[in-house]
Design a protein around this motif. Structure first.
Motif, PDB file in Angstrom:
ATOM      1  N   GLY A 101       0.810  -1.207   0.000  1.00  0.00           N
ATOM      2  CA  GLY A 101       0.000   0.000   0.000  1.00  0.00           C
ATOM      3  C   GLY A 101       0.850   1.265   0.000  1.00  0.00           C
ATOM      4  N   TYR A 102       0.210   2.363  -0.350  1.00  0.00           N
ATOM      5  CA  TYR A 102       0.854   3.681  -0.316  1.00  0.00           C
ATOM      6  C   TYR A 102       0.336   4.430   0.908  1.00  0.00           C
ATOM      7  N   TYR A 103       1.235   4.736   1.839  1.00  0.00           N
ATOM      8  CA  TYR A 103       0.889   5.450   3.067  1.00  0.00           C
ATOM      9  C   TYR A 103       1.738   6.713   3.136  1.00  0.00           C
ATOM     10  N   ASP A 105       2.196   8.981   5.269  1.00  0.00           N
ATOM     11  CA  ASP A 105       2.874   9.230   6.548  1.00  0.00           C
ATOM     12  C   ASP A 105       3.820   8.109   6.944  1.00  0.00           C
ATOM     13  N   LYS A 109       6.445   1.667   5.138  1.00  0.00           N
ATOM     14  CA  LYS A 109       5.655   0.653   5.836  1.00  0.00           C
ATOM     15  C   LYS A 109       5.657  -0.644   5.036  1.00  0.00           C
ATOM     16  N   TRP A 366      -8.652   3.434  -4.721  1.00  0.00           N
ATOM     17  CA  TRP A 366      -8.196   3.886  -3.408  1.00  0.00           C
ATOM     18  C   TRP A 366      -7.719   5.335  -3.479  1.00  0.00           C
ATOM     19  N   GLU A 370      -9.517   7.996  -1.311  1.00  0.00           N
ATOM     20  CA  GLU A 370      -8.718   8.113  -0.101  1.00  0.00           C
ATOM     21  C   GLU A 370      -7.445   8.892  -0.392  1.00  0.00           C
ATOM     22  N   ARG A 372      -4.644   7.490   0.651  1.00  0.00           N
ATOM     23  CA  ARG A 372      -3.705   6.383   0.784  1.00  0.00           C
ATOM     24  C   ARG A 372      -4.288   5.187   0.049  1.00  0.00           C
ATOM     25  N   THR A 373      -3.555   4.078   0.054  1.00  0.00           N
ATOM     26  CA  THR A 373      -4.113   2.814  -0.427  1.00  0.00           C
ATOM     27  C   THR A 373      -3.824   1.731   0.609  1.00  0.00           C
ATOM     28  N   ASP A 374      -4.653   0.720   0.644  1.00  0.00           N
ATOM     29  CA  ASP A 374      -4.396  -0.442   1.481  1.00  0.00           C
ATOM     30  C   ASP A 374      -3.441  -1.370   0.738  1.00  0.00           C
ATOM     31  N   ASP A 375      -2.844  -2.312   1.464  1.00  0.00           N
ATOM     32  CA  ASP A 375      -2.145  -3.402   0.780  1.00  0.00           C
ATOM     33  C   ASP A 375      -3.176  -4.197  -0.016  1.00  0.00           C
ATOM     34  N   TYR A 557       6.023   5.042  -3.900  1.00  0.00           N
ATOM     35  CA  TYR A 557       6.578   5.289  -2.578  1.00  0.00           C
ATOM     36  C   TYR A 557       8.099   5.306  -2.639  1.00  0.00           C
TER      37      TYR A 557
END
Length: 638
Positions: A101-103, A105, A109, A366, A370, A372-375, A557
């Motif tokens: 995922g893309y986070y 913050d 991760k 996502w 959003e 961000r994206t989830d895994d 990322y």
């Protein structure tokens, strides 16, 4: 040749017994281990005989020695894979893809999703196993890896596996949960959901704990219909809601916890309209753990309020009307319905292409809704060559399989399994802007910040544009861009002239650009440790004729690069910056300029961002010439 016990091994280490006294060891890092398709019929016959002999002994330790440990994140380099099911003379053709995922913050991760594929499973050539595990919490990645391994080991060690797969699956989940609690790994606020499928001949055993999902496609006339083989275990389900409440859980949304809504009034409807604020589980006198699911493996604190590891188990009989099935983490189903996923898969002959399409569309949605994206993890399995009609088959509990309705067996605690009605409902498909998205737009409006495409300083000939478009045509990151986004993307591509020896990206560094090779030749280098020290090795060569491009991970990322790229000849690259790529994705949906305009109107200034966004979607541009009358007369309603 592959592992002595396995037709296909996926993962980083797979050990079998010995051949001529030498142990057979296969390793792969980051990718699936290869199997030579050029193996002779004699070799395949020997492997088949060995598997048959081992299946007669039913030695669980022999099966465990050939378990794969999956760490692959990308599509298998050799495409999809095939395993034959001997008894019914059909084959399973499968592929997989897991995208971190893309986070914003937490750019580094780890991917907390993991998956496993064992074909065959253990030593029985009739058994094939597929699983997806979605970790969460601080140690979620470690939990999903731990559970992925232990569930398989515990299942193979269970003496009931060959006679009562339902009870064996149930016991494997609970035993794994206990082992995770006892391990040094801290699972107090971390754990993993799990969805597993054991295919034994034509029979599927689907065990679900959490909100990942298994779906099978069914032909009904000319239509193809999604049949859910699991139902998400969340507070949106009334049965799960009441169960966790009886265990002492408070079920509240974040708005209720933060005092923005009445905590005594149920404020949520369905998963379609949760607006990114679903109901969550909290201890009676604290603001934790806040899980949005009602079952998982691990989560020892959440377990005290009803978040249990007991799986719901579905038994399903495959027929010629079931062309494929899908396992995926909730990163896929947050914005895609089961039916949409099935329809997407049906468009592709190769499950590898379907995996890429589903991940790309999930990732796009996502970023649309959003910040961000989830895994995102998906396994797709085609069922080929199963021509016999479905026949009734007695289950161990005296039930008869139905062709279009799964038999559901839920085992709770030490009670006997009981069959309950299957009313498959997986409504999750969100189409509203999330609270995080709304806050991001609010911040952009207040700060006056909005992404503006850079000036098109690098003019391109039509031949250059055609070359870039051709290079990006089938790339999963760009496949779903709209026409207007594609035009902006072409304008954002910047020309980079290089000389022989120039280093474009450096191994171990961080890149923020994606490149399309316009002309010239470029070597991909990786430094490898050998006896004489570190030695650079040329892995491959990029050229314009091959429509080569590289750096896709840099668009999503920051991550240390695994290889360097060096110019061999004089050449040209077309570069796309990460900030421009994200701006292109965001611009189509947030429409900040229209929102700013609407908010400047006094009549509309008190509307919420969500309301303004809905109005913005209805706006259309109407050109007027100088002096043209816009409104002829006012009409007032009495």
């Amino acid at each position: 040749m592959g592992c002595i016990y396995s037709r296909v091994c996926i993962g980083d280490t797979c050990r079998g017994s010995s051949v001529n006294g030498d142990p057979v060891v296969r390793t792969a890092i980051g990718e699936a281990a290869e199997f030579s398709e050029a193996s002779s019929d004699v070799q395949e016959g020997e492997i088949r005989d060995q598997l048959n002999q081992l299946s007669l002994t039913r030695d669980p330790e022999a099966g465990i020695r050939r378990l794969a440990r999956v760490s692959a994140q990308f599509l298998p380099p050799d495409g999809s894979r095939v395993v034959k099911v001997p008894s019914n003379n059909f084959e399973l053709r499968y592929s997989f893809l897991s995208q971190r995922g893309y986070y914003p913050d937490a750019l580094d991760k780890a991917n907390q999703d993991s998956f496993c594929i064992h074909t065959p499973f253990g030593t029985n050539p009739e058994d094939n196993f597929f699983g997806v595990f979605d970790g969460h919490g601080e140690f979620g990645a470690l939990c999903s890896q731990f559970v992925k391994q232990k569930v398989c080991e515990n299942l193979l060690r269970n003496s009931k596996l060959h006679v009562d797969a339902v009870e064996a699956c149930h016991a494997a989940f609970l035993t794994t949960n206990s082992q995770l609690h006892a391990d040094v790994l801290d699972d107090s606020m971390s754990g993993t959901t799990a969805i597993t499928v054991l295919v034994r001949g034509k029979t599927m055993y689907v065990a679900n704990c959490g909100d990942s999902r298994a779906v099978i496609a069914e032909r009904r006339g000319k239509d193809i219909v999604a049949v859910d083989l699991s139902v998400d275990q969340t507070p949106f389900r009334n049965d799960e809601l009441e169960r966790v409440k009886l265990c002492g859980a408070r079920v509240l949304t974040l708005d209720q916890i933060e005092g923005l809504k009445d905590p005594d009034v149920q404020c949520w409807g369905t998963e379609e309209d949760d607006d990114g604020d679903p109901p969550r589980l909290w201890v009676p006198n604290g603001m934790y753990p806040g899980t949005a699911f009602t079952r998982s493996i691990g989560d020892s604190i959440a377990e005290t309020i009803g978040v249990v590891a007991n799986p719901e188990i579905v038994v399903f009989e495959l027929t010629q009307n079931h062309p494929f099935f899908v396992l995926a983490s909730d990163g896929v189903f947050e914005f895609l319905s089961s039916q949409t996923v099935v329809e997407m898969v049906a468009k592709f002959k190769d499950p590898r292409d379907a995996c890429a399409a589903i991940v790309a569309e999930s990732y796009r949605l996502w970023l649309q809704y959003e910040t961000r994206t989830d895994d995102i993890t998906v396994i797709i399995v085609h069922v080929n060559g199963l021509t016999e009609p479905a026949v009734g088959q007695s289950a161990s509990y005296g039930n008869v399989f139905a062709t279009t309705m799964p038999q559901v067996v839920e085992v709770t605690g030490s009670e006997s399994p009981s069959t309950f009605g299957w009313n498959a409902r997986n409504p999750r498909v969100r189409h509203d802007l999330s609270r995080a998205r709304i806050r991001a737009i609010e911040s952009s409006l207040e700060n006056g910040q909005t992404w503006i495409p850079p000036s098109s300083a690098h003019r391109k000939t039509w031949e250059e544009e055609a070359h870039i478009e051709q290079a990006l045509h089938d790339h999963f990151l760009f496949r779903k861009l709209t026409d207007s986004q594609c035009h902006v993307l072409l304008d954002c591509m910047q020309r980079v002239e290089v000389q022989p020896g120039d280093i474009i990206v450096k191994q171990g560094g961080e890149g923020d650009c994606f490149y399309v090779v316009g002309s010239g030749e470029f070597d991909v280098l990786a430094t490898q440790e050998e006896k004489d020290g570190e030695v650079p090795r040329v892995l491959q060569r990029y050229t314009a004729e091959k429509l080569s491009c590289f750096g896709e991970l840099a668009l999503m990322y920051n991550k240390p690069l695994q290889a360097s790229v060096r110019a061999v000849t004089e050449g040209t690259l077309w570069a796309l910056k990460r900030e421009d790529f994200r701006g292109i994705l965001m611009s189509e949906f947030s429409n900040l300029s229209s929102l700013k305009l609407l908010r400047s109107v006094d009549l509309l200034s008190r509307l919420s961002i969500l309301q303004l966004s809905q109005i913005s979607d209805s706006l259309s541009e109407v050109p007027f010439s100088s002096g043209q009358t816009i409104i002829d007369k006012y009409v007032f309603a009495e």
